[in-house]
Design an enzyme around this catalytic site. Structure first.
Site: not given
Ligand code: NAD
Ligand code: TYD
Length: 360
Positions: A136-138, A162, A166
């Site tokens: 993810t970009d997060e 989260y 990741k």
């Protein structure tokens, strides 16, 4: 890529990827084994109408080492496409532990099984195997309004449990390439939307609430920005990386569609008013509620690397993607009813929104 283990293939993006491989890409040379634990987010409803003879479903946990190892052997797997994860930021804030288990321990278990089976036991040539990790970009943290978009070299700065889980999994994947020469690729993607998305995430939640006349919860001031990507575009990008990407590389994927949450909610309301007129404009249902703790302000992806090196660009505009998503929801009422009946879903809505609404 002949024998592909897809993990989390009963969830939103994983199931769209299975449909993409056997449908849009018509890659009928491959056999898919789909390993999914069928948590609240996974459903066999997502996997109907697949062509016969190319697909096997196995219900199980990616943290189960013996199961994963057995599947690699039994099906002679040469490619792993790893989607399985706990994926919702709000759930990670209320209960972080399952995120560490599925996202960190789960990814480690898969990597270790792949290393043992591919590199040690079978000593397979590295150009015949691939571990692709979907991220993810997060992991990159948050941007101010004028900051340049995230690139593949932006330092990691995850802000939610989260995102941190990741990020940890990305680091493990990277380390297995660097230390053991396991052939890996990683993709970091922005917010997806589209058919089969579990309605805990913003867009499907808003569509379903709006269709049933319920309030539309917007966190904080609604000016947080996300870079929205239609899910089929994501599937196509992953396919490009699997077939043309370079081992050891990371590719950023995004929609070139930065939009504030409030704008997204208003756009969905207007589309629904056009497609299924109601007594009152749906915008009247919008309700500002207590913000998410640690809420990232803005995400944006620089996708010049995947464009330049693999020739991938998103195809869907935001409007076309939203129309396709609403049309899919309207055409699949049995899917909607099955999810809405889930007691876990109703419990989640109470847990996440009741306190918010009272305190706003
Ligand atoms: P999802 O929550 O819809 O689906 C996750 C799937 O994984 C479910 O089918 C679930 O049953 C399965 N799963 C969870 N834990 C498991 C375990 N321990 N063993 C086996 N299966 C397990 O998620 P999604 O939105 O489809 O996301 C898929 C992947 O893409 C995730 O890795 C996520 O981090 C990443 N991603 C998602 C987005 C997005 O906007 N949804 C954006 C970028 C990256
Ligand atoms: P979400 O779909 O949960 O994805 P992510 O947190 O991974 O970006 O949320 C998208 C944005 O919408 C995020 O800024 C939080 C916001 N949001 C709301 O305003 N209301 C909601 O009910 C939900 C679920 C999200």
């Amino acid at each position: 890529m002949k024998k592909v283990l897809v993990t989390g293939g009963a969830g939103f993006i994983g199931s769209n990827f299975v449909h993409y491989l056997l449908g849009t890409a018509r890659d009928l040379k491959i056999q898919i084994v789909n390993l999914d634990a069928l948590t609240y987010a996974g459903s066999l409803e997502n996997l109907k109408d697949l062509p016969e003879g190319h697909y096997t479903f196995v219900q199980g946990d990616i943290c189960n080492r013996d199961l994963v190892r057995g599947l690699l052997d039994q099906y002679q797997i040469d490619t792993i496409v790893h989607f399985a994860a706990e994926s919702h930021v709000d759930r990670s804030i209320l209960s972080p532990e399952p995120f560490i288990q599925a996202n960190v321990i789960g990814t480690f278990t898969l990597l270790e099984a792949a290393r043992q089976y591919w590199l040690i036991e079978k000593a397979l040539p590295i150009d015949e195997i691939r571990f692709h990790h979907v991220s993810t970009d997060e992991v990159y943290g948050t941007l101010d309004p004028e900051d340049p978009a995230f690139s593949e070299t932006t330092p990691y700065a995850p802000n939610s449990p989260y995102a941190a889980s990741k990020a940890a999994s990305d680091h493990l994947v990277r380390s297995y390439h660097h230390t053991y020469q396991l052939p890996v690729t990683i993709s970091n993607c922005s917010n997806n939307y589209g058919p089969r998305q579990f309605p805990e995430k913003l867009i499907p939640l808003i569509i379903l609430n709006a269709l049933s006349g319920k309030s539309l919860p917007v966190y904080g001031d609604g000016q947080q920005i996300r870079d929205w990507l239609f899910v089929t575009d994501h599937c196509e990008a992953i396919y490009k990386i699997l077939t043309q990407g370079v081992s050891g590389q990371t590719y950023n994927i995004g929609g070139n569609n930065q939009s504030a949450n409030l704008t997204i909610v208003e756009t969905v309301c207007d589309l629904l008013d056009e497609m299924q007129p109601a007594a009152e404009p749906r915008r009247n249902l919008i309700k500002f509620v207590t913000d998410r703790p640690g809420h990232d302000r803005r995400y944006a992806m620089n996708i010049s690397k995947i464009d330049r090196e693999l020739g991938w660009k998103p195809r869907y505009s935001l409007t076309d993607g939203l129309i396709a998503t609403v049309q899919w929801m309207l055409a699949n009422p049995e899917w909607v009813v099955a999810i809405q009946k889930q007691s876990e879903y109703q419990t989640w809505l109470t847990k996440n929104y009741d306190k918010r609404e009272k305190s706003s």
